[in-house]
Design an enzyme around this catalytic site. Structure first.
Site, PDB file in Angstrom:
ATOM      1  N   LYS A 293       3.788  10.302  90.772  1.00  0.00           N
ATOM      2  CA  LYS A 293       3.217  11.653  90.691  1.00  0.00           C
ATOM      3  C   LYS A 293       2.844  12.088  92.111  1.00  0.00           C
ATOM      4  O   LYS A 293       1.670  12.134  92.478  1.00  0.00           O
ATOM      5  CB  LYS A 293       1.995  11.670  89.770  1.00  0.00           C
ATOM      6  CG  LYS A 293       2.359  11.896  88.312  1.00  0.00           C
ATOM      7  CD  LYS A 293       1.141  11.973  87.423  1.00  0.00           C
ATOM      8  CE  LYS A 293       0.455  13.316  87.467  1.00  0.00           C
ATOM      9  NZ  LYS A 293       1.152  14.398  86.772  1.00  0.00           N
TER      10      LYS A 293
HETATM   11  N1  PPE Z   1       6.041  14.322  83.442  1.00  0.00           N
HETATM   12  C1  PPE Z   1       5.512  14.910  84.524  1.00  0.00           C
HETATM   13  C2  PPE Z   1       6.399  15.344  85.622  1.00  0.00           C
HETATM   14  C3  PPE Z   1       4.129  15.104  84.585  1.00  0.00           C
HETATM   15  O1  PPE Z   1       3.596  15.690  85.651  1.00  0.00           O
HETATM   16  C4  PPE Z   1       3.308  14.704  83.499  1.00  0.00           C
HETATM   17  C5  PPE Z   1       1.833  14.938  83.554  1.00  0.00           C
HETATM   18  C6  PPE Z   1       3.917  14.087  82.388  1.00  0.00           C
HETATM   19  C7  PPE Z   1       5.285  13.908  82.394  1.00  0.00           C
HETATM   20  C8  PPE Z   1       3.121  13.588  81.217  1.00  0.00           C
HETATM   21  O2  PPE Z   1       2.343  12.479  81.596  1.00  0.00           O
HETATM   22  P1  PPE Z   1       0.941  12.145  80.888  1.00  0.00           P
HETATM   23  O3  PPE Z   1      -0.018  13.200  81.313  1.00  0.00           O
HETATM   24  O4  PPE Z   1       0.612  10.807  81.400  1.00  0.00           O
HETATM   25  O5  PPE Z   1       1.167  12.176  79.434  1.00  0.00           O
HETATM   26  N2  PPE Z   1       1.485  16.190  84.111  1.00  0.00           N
HETATM   27  C9  PPE Z   1       0.130  16.469  84.536  1.00  0.00           C
HETATM   28  C10 PPE Z   1       0.076  17.709  85.414  1.00  0.00           C
HETATM   29  C11 PPE Z   1       0.456  18.969  84.708  1.00  0.00           C
HETATM   30  C12 PPE Z   1       0.162  20.224  85.474  1.00  0.00           C
HETATM   31  O6  PPE Z   1       0.560  21.286  84.971  1.00  0.00           O
HETATM   32  O7  PPE Z   1      -0.474  20.175  86.530  1.00  0.00           O
HETATM   33  C13 PPE Z   1      -0.802  16.607  83.364  1.00  0.00           C
HETATM   34  O8  PPE Z   1      -0.365  16.834  82.232  1.00  0.00           O
HETATM   35  O9  PPE Z   1      -1.999  16.489  83.583  1.00  0.00           O
END
Ligand code: PPE
Length: 308
Positions: free
Chosen positions: A159
């Site tokens: 991330k």
């Molecule tokens: N893919 C990406 C690229 C991603 O950034 C997230 C989280 C996920 C999948 C889902 O991961 P998880 O939160 O562990 O289930 N994205 C974060 C940032 C979003 C934003 O708009 O800023 C979040 O959901 O907090």
């Protein structure tokens, strides 16, 4: 939705006043996108605010830093404790939590080796990401004209702040086209994920989500839904999906900390299933919300009450 300030932000070991949590304009990460971050939610429970899968999120922060070759000058347990203290300091029953590790002020240039790493943790209220209506009725998606970056361009398993330039391009393109969210395809044309969420298709009762090798982040909500699917007796597979697999799915949905479990009702002008939240999605979503607010019997260990 404008950010709603809370009393304190944790910065390098101290809880500082919200307005004093500032950085210099020559902060390295502002220029080069070299930071790593997390998105976490704390939910109201009968034991007060509790952070959902806190240690797993902080461990992923450290994995992101490891991929980027960044040293975080704290331990996982120190950042876990700092996150709880920050959430507690807001006095809010629930909130979104954003830890970030970044190269701060002191060095400029692409060589990060001489840079020191700063860490901050901020919390603020963040309502359902795409609105309550999206959770109930689903959203309209577009396959993006932007490609998710290749593993050898910018590792999608981390991330990294700079990775989200790609996501922002896709998100804004989707919004300007009248859609709610975008689906990102990997350079080989297979489905990776959404701009900041993991994607799932349900076909013939089997739930399928793309693997990390397709460019998906190892989502913690994704993992939670996988475990809930097992509990409910659904068949679950991590496997590649083509965009046409999504078009002909009986149901589709996406998951993320911000987005929680959001049904998809349309992709590229094609109705998905019956155009409503499907029955499998509805059951997974209902159980997910029981797990986050502590009313589910299983998975109590997913919650870290901040008062404990
Ligand atoms: N893919 C990406 C690229 C991603 O950034 C997230 C989280 C996920 C999948 C889902 O991961 P998880 O939160 O562990 O289930 N994205 C974060 C940032 C979003 C934003 O708009 O800023 C979040 O959901 O907090």
């Amino acid at each position: 939705m404008p950010i709603q300030p809370t009393p304190k932000i944790w910065m390098n070991g101290d809880l500082v006043d919200w307005d004093k949590a500032q950085i210099h304009v020559l902060t390295h990460t502002l220029h080069y996108g070299t930071g790593v971050f997390e998105g976490i939610r704390a939910y109201p429970t009968s034991q007060g605010p509790a952070v959902f899968r806190l240690t797993e999120h902080i461990e992923r922060l450290f994995r992101s830093a490891h991929i980027m070759g960044m040293e975080i000058p704290y331990t996982v347990s120190e950042i876990v404790a700092a996150t709880k203290a920050t959430v507690a300091s807001t006095g809010l029953p629930g909130c979104y939590v954003r830890p970030i590790a970044y190269y701060g002020y002191g060095e400029m240039g692409l060589n990060t080796l001489p840079c020191s790493t700063d860490v901050a943790i901020a919390c603020w209220p963040w309502a359902p990401f795409l609105g309550e209506d999206a959770l109930d009725h689903g959203v309209r998606m577009k396959v993006s004209s932007w490609t998710r970056h290749d593993h050898n361009t910018m590792p999608p398993a981390s991330k990294t702040t700079g990775n989200y330039v790609n996501s922002s391009l896709a998100k804004v393109e989707a919004l300007k086209g009248g859609y709610d969210e975008a689906i990102m395809l990997a350079p080989n044309g297979l489905v990776a994920e959404c701009t900041g969420e993991n994607i799932f298709a349900v076909r013939h009762g089997v739930i399928i989500t793309p693997p990390m090798s397709a460019g998906a982040l190892e989502g913690i909500t994704q993992n939670s839904v996988m475990r809930i699917a097992e509990d409910l007796g659904f068949e679950f597979r991590v496997d590649n999906l083509a965009r046409s697999d999504l078009y002909i799915a009986d149901e589709a949905f996406f998951t993320g900390t911000a987005a929680e479990v959001t049904p998809i009702r349309e992709i590229d002008g094609r109705t998905i299933g019956n155009g409503k939240r499907g029955p499998v999605t509805e059951r997974l979503q209902a159980k997910f919300f029981e797990c986050v607010n502590g009313t589910a019997v299983a998975h109590r260990d997913w919650l870290s009450p901040v008062a404990a």
